[in-house]
Design an enzyme around this catalytic site. Structure first.
Site, PDB file in Angstrom:
ATOM      1  N   LYS A 181       0.561  -1.232   0.289  1.00 47.48           N
ATOM      2  CA  LYS A 181       0.234  -0.185   0.179  1.00 47.48           C
ATOM      3  C   LYS A 181       0.653   1.063   0.051  1.00 47.48           C
ATOM      4  CE  LYS A 181      -3.128   2.226   2.932  1.00 47.48           C
ATOM      5  NZ  LYS A 181      -4.100   2.716   4.027  1.00 47.48           N
ATOM      6  N   GLU A 217      -9.810   2.948   2.574  1.00 51.86           N
ATOM      7  CA  GLU A 217      -9.439   3.114   0.775  1.00 51.86           C
ATOM      8  C   GLU A 217      -7.939   1.869   0.883  1.00 51.86           C
ATOM      9  OE1 GLU A 217      -7.767   4.754   3.929  1.00 51.86           O
ATOM     10  OE2 GLU A 217      -5.840   4.902   2.655  1.00 51.86           O
ATOM     11  N   ASP A 223       1.690   5.645   5.658  1.00 52.66           N
ATOM     12  CA  ASP A 223       0.337   4.982   5.003  1.00 52.66           C
ATOM     13  C   ASP A 223       1.009   4.529   3.717  1.00 52.66           C
ATOM     14  OD1 ASP A 223      -2.351   3.786   5.359  1.00 52.66           O
ATOM     15  OD2 ASP A 223      -2.958   5.324   4.304  1.00 52.66           O
ATOM     16  N   LYS A 247     -10.798  11.975   8.472  1.00 52.23           N
ATOM     17  CA  LYS A 247      -9.783  11.907   9.950  1.00 52.23           C
ATOM     18  C   LYS A 247      -9.874  13.328  10.765  1.00 52.23           C
ATOM     19  CE  LYS A 247      -6.836   8.125   8.804  1.00 52.23           C
ATOM     20  NZ  LYS A 247      -7.469   7.097   9.460  1.00 52.23           N
ATOM     21  N   ARG A 301      -7.778  -1.313   1.197  1.00 60.21           N
ATOM     22  CA  ARG A 301      -8.145  -2.360   0.407  1.00 60.21           C
ATOM     23  C   ARG A 301      -8.478  -1.634  -1.153  1.00 60.21           C
ATOM     24  NH1 ARG A 301     -12.159  -2.413   4.951  1.00 60.21           N
ATOM     25  NH2 ARG A 301     -10.870  -1.493   6.510  1.00 60.21           N
ATOM     26  N   ASP A 348     -12.697   6.719   3.965  1.00 59.85           N
ATOM     27  CA  ASP A 348     -11.290   6.187   4.905  1.00 59.85           C
ATOM     28  C   ASP A 348     -10.524   4.763   5.118  1.00 59.85           C
ATOM     29  OD1 ASP A 348      -9.079   6.904   5.988  1.00 59.85           O
ATOM     30  OD2 ASP A 348     -10.413   7.312   8.577  1.00 59.85           O
ATOM     31  N   ASP A 364      -2.873  10.148   3.611  1.00 62.71           N
ATOM     32  CA  ASP A 364      -4.646   9.366   3.717  1.00 62.71           C
ATOM     33  C   ASP A 364      -5.398  10.761   4.782  1.00 62.71           C
ATOM     34  OD1 ASP A 364      -6.805   8.169   4.566  1.00 62.71           O
ATOM     35  OD2 ASP A 364      -6.230   6.675   5.211  1.00 62.71           O
TER      36      ASP A 364
HETATM   37  N1  BES Z   1      -4.499   4.274   7.346  1.00 71.05           N
HETATM   38  C1  BES Z   1      -5.701   3.964   7.976  1.00 71.05           C
HETATM   39  C2  BES Z   1      -4.734   2.874   9.384  1.00 71.05           C
HETATM   40  C3  BES Z   1      -4.223   2.710  10.319  1.00 71.05           C
HETATM   41  C4  BES Z   1      -4.893   4.296  10.807  1.00 71.05           C
HETATM   42  C5  BES Z   1      -3.541   3.479  10.091  1.00 71.05           C
HETATM   43  C6  BES Z   1      -4.424   4.589  12.136  1.00 71.05           C
HETATM   44  C7  BES Z   1      -2.152   3.360  11.397  1.00 71.05           C
HETATM   45  C8  BES Z   1      -3.240   4.014  12.584  1.00 71.05           C
HETATM   46  C9  BES Z   1      -6.575   3.301   7.243  1.00 71.05           C
HETATM   47  O1  BES Z   1      -6.433   3.602   5.901  1.00 71.05           O
HETATM   48  C10 BES Z   1      -8.245   3.377   7.827  1.00 71.05           C
HETATM   49  O2  BES Z   1      -7.948   5.021   7.933  1.00 71.05           O
HETATM   50  N2  BES Z   1      -8.793   2.633   7.933  1.00 71.05           N
HETATM   51  C11 BES Z   1      -9.661   3.137   8.856  1.00 71.05           C
HETATM   52  C12 BES Z   1     -10.974   1.362   8.572  1.00 71.05           C
HETATM   53  C13 BES Z   1     -12.100   1.493   9.052  1.00 71.05           C
HETATM   54  C14 BES Z   1     -12.873   3.126   7.951  1.00 71.05           C
HETATM   55  C15 BES Z   1     -12.753   0.975   8.340  1.00 71.05           C
HETATM   56  C16 BES Z   1      -9.588   2.631  10.306  1.00 71.05           C
HETATM   57  O3  BES Z   1      -8.508   1.472  10.667  1.00 71.05           O
HETATM   58  O4  BES Z   1     -10.221   3.309  11.111  1.00 71.05           O
HETATM   59 ZN    ZN Z   2      -5.330   4.758   4.443  1.00 67.61          ZN
HETATM   60 MN    MN Z   3      -7.925   5.755   6.023  1.00 69.72          MN
END
Ligand code: BES
Ligand code: ZN
Ligand code: MN
Length: 494
Positions: free
Chosen positions: A266, A350, A289, A278, A352, A348, A271
């Site tokens: 990725k 994104e 990210d 966020k 996947r 968010d 992000d």
């Molecule tokens: N890049 C984030 C995941 C992340 C969050 C990495 C905090 C490191 C620290 C990812 O794109 C994301 O935002 N994931 C969401 C998924 C949710 C919306 C189902 C998450 O983990 O909150």
């Molecule tokens: Zn992300």
């Molecule tokens: Mn995200």
């Protein structure tokens, strides 16, 4: 940093600092005993007075030790011999290198690899010392106008008693040097802010690697991705003014017809969450990210450095995720390259979306195994903390192989279950699937989403959201999982 072997007598080692280890509560052994004998009991007398105890990571510096050619002698505590672990050894090497660097030593001679460590032979011990020292001197100050913390330590040598130890030492230096280089490259990319490290910048940096190393780089632009039908990936970059890139790196060290290992990382250069924005706190950390992509680049660089006899292909989908009038929205339904439709319930989630199309694309390389690496979910950090990467997949043997590589390299991963029972969370009333599940088991449902695009090959997934960077005053990228991936490739070659 340069690493080499030092043969000869310990007394004659000319260096700014000689580093020896000492176990707690024991008689002197090995190099420490020899040094003690040569100096007429210098270490023993310090032990008697209690100035040196051998307690873990205690380090005592002596200057102008009589009878020795070295300028300084650093005695580092190893803790109790019976508690010795590879993790302890590695920590001790790191503290010693930190100390040398802090007092402005330009060179040093290590004798720490002489210590017995369960399940770590000489070459592995040397390798971890090399890696730990590379970590210790790492600085990211290219964006400071005045860099105040220049690292001085540029040469570290390893003392060996006998010439027949040379081959092991060389392997250790070779592996450690290559992994160190891969890690540094990954850390530098990851520490760069989003306004510098954009998808195009990332692609250019990778391209420049192709000039210095036997790596073949191709970069697909949005037009190509459109033609390939990568509707999921492109839906993420819609909200960004920076065009998305799909970076492909090929290393062909193996047999012409051997199926490659594919590493899919990725590469989200920033992000913000998109329309599902966020919160502001710590949002800056989302420049990390792209650490999955960076570790893919690092591992390929290490493989090329070591000239590993294996074929590897790296695939890095790279984009930003920002809110914009043109951005994708909750409720949008997009069509992935696989043909499956996806309802975006949270913009968010994104990672996947860009990975699923990259995984489908990877099929054209007829890979023997596919590993994707992503800072995918906050839920994984909740589950495993910052010590282990989350490990899932559709092939038990591959999962075990990766777990093992994590143990050897001290870049550990731990399995989470991926039972069918989790899959229904991704049901959508309007499309083939939704891009998020419920509030529970978020790391697993993210992997479940990816599993729907990986049925054609052996696949494993590493969630590095917790392991890819450190918080606090040492804030920065860790270079994980370059060691794990590189170890995986090394193991496949032996
Ligand atoms: N890049 C984030 C995941 C992340 C969050 C990495 C905090 C490191 C620290 C990812 O794109 C994301 O935002 N994931 C969401 C998924 C949710 C919306 C189902 C998450 O983990 O909150
Ligand atoms: Zn992300
Ligand atoms: Mn995200």
């Amino acid at each position: 940093m340069k690493f080499a072997a030092r043969l000869g007598g310990i007394r004659d080692q000319t260096t700014e600092c000689l580093v020896v280890g000492l176990h707690q509560g024991e008689k002197l052994t090995g190099v420490a005993r020899e040094v003690d004998r040569l100096t007429g009991g210098a270490i023993a007398s310090l032990m008697e007075k209690g100035d040196v105890t051998g307690e873990e990571s205690q380090n005592v510096m002596l200057r102008d030790v009589p009878g020795m050619a070295c300028e300084r002698l650093l005695i580092v505590g190893l803790g109790k011999a019976e508690d010795m672990k590879l993790t302890t050894y590695r920590k001790v090497c790191y503290t010693a290198a930190m100390r040398l660097n802090k007092i402005d030593c330009r060179n040093g001679v290590f004798c720490l690899h002489d210590i017995e460590v369960p399940e770590a032979d000489m070459s592995l011990r040397v390798r971890h010392a090399v890696e730990a020292a590379s970590d210790a001197v790492y600085r990211f100050d290219q964006l400071k106008t005045k860099s105040n913390a220049k690292s001085r330590l540029t040469k570290l040598d390893f003392f060996i008693h006998r010439r027949n130890q040379m081959p092991d030492l060389k392997i250790g230096v070779k592996h450690g040097g290559a992994i160190g280089m891969g890690k540094k490259f990954a850390k530098d990319l990851a520490n760069l802010p989003g306004n510098i490290c954009t998808p195009s910048y990332l692609a250019d940096q990778v391209k420049s690697l192709g000039k210095s190393h036997p790596l073949r780089i191709t970069v697909l632009n949005e037009e190509r991705m459109e033609k390939l039908g990568m509707g999921a990936l492109l839906s993420v970059s819609r909200g960004s003014r920076q065009p998305a890139k799909l970076i492909v790196i090929r290393y062909a060290g193996g047999h012409k017809n051997a199926a490659p290992v594919a590493l899919v990382g990725k590469g989200l250069t920033f992000d913000a969450g998109g329309i599902s924005l966020k919160p502001a706190e710590k949002m800056d950390e989302m420049k990390y990210d792209m650490c999955g992509g960076a570790s893919v680049v690092g591992a390929l660089l290490a493989a090329a450095e070591m000239k590993l006899p294996i074929n590897v292909v790296g695939v890095i989908p790279s984009s930003e995720n920002l809110p914009d009038g043109n951005a994708n929205k909750p409720g949008d339904i997009v069509k992935s390259m696989s043909g499956q439709s996806i309802e975006i319930l949270n913009t968010d989630a994104e990672g996947r979306l860009i990975l699923c199309d990259a995984l489908t694309y990877t099929q054209r390389f007829k890979p023997d195994a596919v590993i994707d690496i992503a800072t995918l979910t906050g839920a994984c950090v909740v589950a495993l903390g910052k010590h282990a990467s989350g490990l899932m997949g559709n092939d038990q043997a591959l999962i075990e192989e990766i777990w093992e590589a994590g143990e050897d390299s001290l870049d550990r991963a731990w399995p989470l279950p991926m039972w069918d029972e989790y899959q229904p969370q991704l049901k959508s009333n309007f499309a083939d699937m939704a891009n998020i599940g419920s509030r529970y088991a978020g790391a697993i449902t993210a992997a479940c989403f990816l599993s729907r695009f990986t049925e054609q090959f052996k696949w494993a997934h590493l969630d590095i959201a917790g392991t890819a960077w450190q918080e606090g005053d040492q804030k920065g990228a860790t270079g994980r999982v370059v060691p794990l991936l590189t170890q995986f490739l090394i193991n496949r070659c032996t």
